[in-house]
Design an enzyme around this catalytic site. Structure first.
Site, PDB file in Angstrom:
ATOM      1  N   HIS A   1      -9.989   1.295   2.048  1.00  0.00           N
ATOM      2  CA  HIS A   1      -9.486   2.646   2.338  1.00  0.00           C
ATOM      3  C   HIS A   1     -10.636   3.605   2.602  1.00  0.00           C
ATOM      4  O   HIS A   1     -10.614   4.372   3.564  1.00  0.00           O
ATOM      5  CB  HIS A   1      -8.662   3.191   1.164  1.00  0.00           C
ATOM      6  CG  HIS A   1      -7.224   2.837   1.205  1.00  0.00           C
ATOM      7  ND1 HIS A   1      -6.386   3.207   2.237  1.00  0.00           N
ATOM      8  CD2 HIS A   1      -6.450   2.164   0.327  1.00  0.00           C
ATOM      9  CE1 HIS A   1      -5.171   2.766   1.999  1.00  0.00           C
ATOM     10  NE2 HIS A   1      -5.184   2.124   0.844  1.00  0.00           N
TER      11      HIS A   1
ATOM     12  N   HIS B   1      -9.284  -3.615  -1.682  1.00  0.00           N
ATOM     13  CA  HIS B   1      -8.266  -2.769  -1.057  1.00  0.00           C
ATOM     14  C   HIS B   1      -8.715  -1.304  -1.036  1.00  0.00           C
ATOM     15  O   HIS B   1      -8.645  -0.636   0.002  1.00  0.00           O
ATOM     16  CB  HIS B   1      -6.944  -2.920  -1.825  1.00  0.00           C
ATOM     17  CG  HIS B   1      -5.796  -2.177  -1.253  1.00  0.00           C
ATOM     18  ND1 HIS B   1      -4.773  -2.794  -0.588  1.00  0.00           N
ATOM     19  CD2 HIS B   1      -5.500  -0.849  -1.244  1.00  0.00           C
ATOM     20  CE1 HIS B   1      -3.886  -1.885  -0.199  1.00  0.00           C
ATOM     21  NE2 HIS B   1      -4.309  -0.693  -0.589  1.00  0.00           N
ATOM     22  N   GLU B   2      -9.197  -0.813  -2.181  1.00  0.00           N
ATOM     23  CA  GLU B   2      -9.563   0.605  -2.262  1.00  0.00           C
ATOM     24  C   GLU B   2     -10.846   0.909  -1.487  1.00  0.00           C
ATOM     25  O   GLU B   2     -10.941   1.955  -0.840  1.00  0.00           O
ATOM     26  CB  GLU B   2      -9.666   1.055  -3.722  1.00  0.00           C
ATOM     27  CG  GLU B   2      -8.374   0.900  -4.525  1.00  0.00           C
ATOM     28  CD  GLU B   2      -7.132   1.516  -3.884  1.00  0.00           C
ATOM     29  OE1 GLU B   2      -7.245   2.524  -3.158  1.00  0.00           O
ATOM     30  OE2 GLU B   2      -6.027   0.983  -4.111  1.00  0.00           O
TER      31      GLU B   2
ATOM     32  N   CYS C   1       0.855  -1.187   0.000  1.00  0.00           N
ATOM     33  CA  CYS C   1       0.000   0.000   0.000  1.00  0.00           C
ATOM     34  C   CYS C   1       0.890   1.236   0.000  1.00  0.00           C
ATOM     35  O   CYS C   1       1.883   1.293   0.725  1.00  0.00           O
ATOM     36  CB  CYS C   1      -0.883  -0.013   1.246  1.00  0.00           C
ATOM     37  SG  CYS C   1      -1.968   1.414   1.383  1.00  0.00           S
TER      38      CYS C   1
END
Length: 163
Positions: free
Chosen positions: A136, A132-133, A90
């Site tokens: 976030h 993953h995004e 990341c």
């Protein structure tokens, strides 16, 4: 064209769930431009808005010559089958790479600047990108998803980096 600095673990914006985009304004248009410009560097696959300090639900990607963005993404489908990535990293957790379990397939739906539907989906790296995004945007980092022993090692390495 504006490449933005990446926020690093420890910055509170990375741990705060992002707000939905309720109107397409010049500021949101600039955010999308900045996300696309900032993700467009070698070694970068995806970038969430909060990684450049903007707490709105948006992310951009640049994988295999395919670039794009999505506003207000919501994961609408994930497989129950999982895979263990060789190593996930990341931009906000620099120089740390650890295997992370993810759903094999993931699908996110959102919109573009014109309000048209956008779908980002796939297996492998595409599924990993979606998860993953969106993590976030929900205030999580990939290290939060690591198995206990790996998480302990990740935080040990982070402490060493900071000393």
């Amino acid at each position: 064209m504006a490449k933005r600095d990446i926020r690093i673990i420890g910055d509170p914006v990375l741990r705060t769930p992002c707000d939905p985009i309720t109107a397409i304004t010049p500021g949101i248009e600039q955010l999308v431009e900045d996300l696309l410009d900032t993700v467009d560097e070698p070694g970068r696959a995806g970038l969430a808005a909060n990684q450049i300090g903007i707490s709105y639900r948006a992310f951009a990607w640049g994988i295999e010559g395919n670039t794009g963005y999505i506003l207000n993404p919501v994961i609408t489908d994930m497989s129950t089958d999982q895979f263990q990535s060789d190593d996930e990293g990341c931009l906000s957790v620099p120089e740390l790479w650890f295997p992370c379990k993810r759903a094999l397939y993931a699908r996110a739906e959102g919109i573009d600047l014109d309000g048209n539907p956008v779908v980002v989906e796939g297996e492998g790296i595409w599924g990993q990108l979606v998860q993953h995004e969106v993590d976030h945007l929900d205030g999580y980092l990939y290290i939060d998803r690591l198995e206990r022993s790996l998480k302990k090692e990740a935080f040990r390495q982070l402490r060493e980096q900071q000393s």
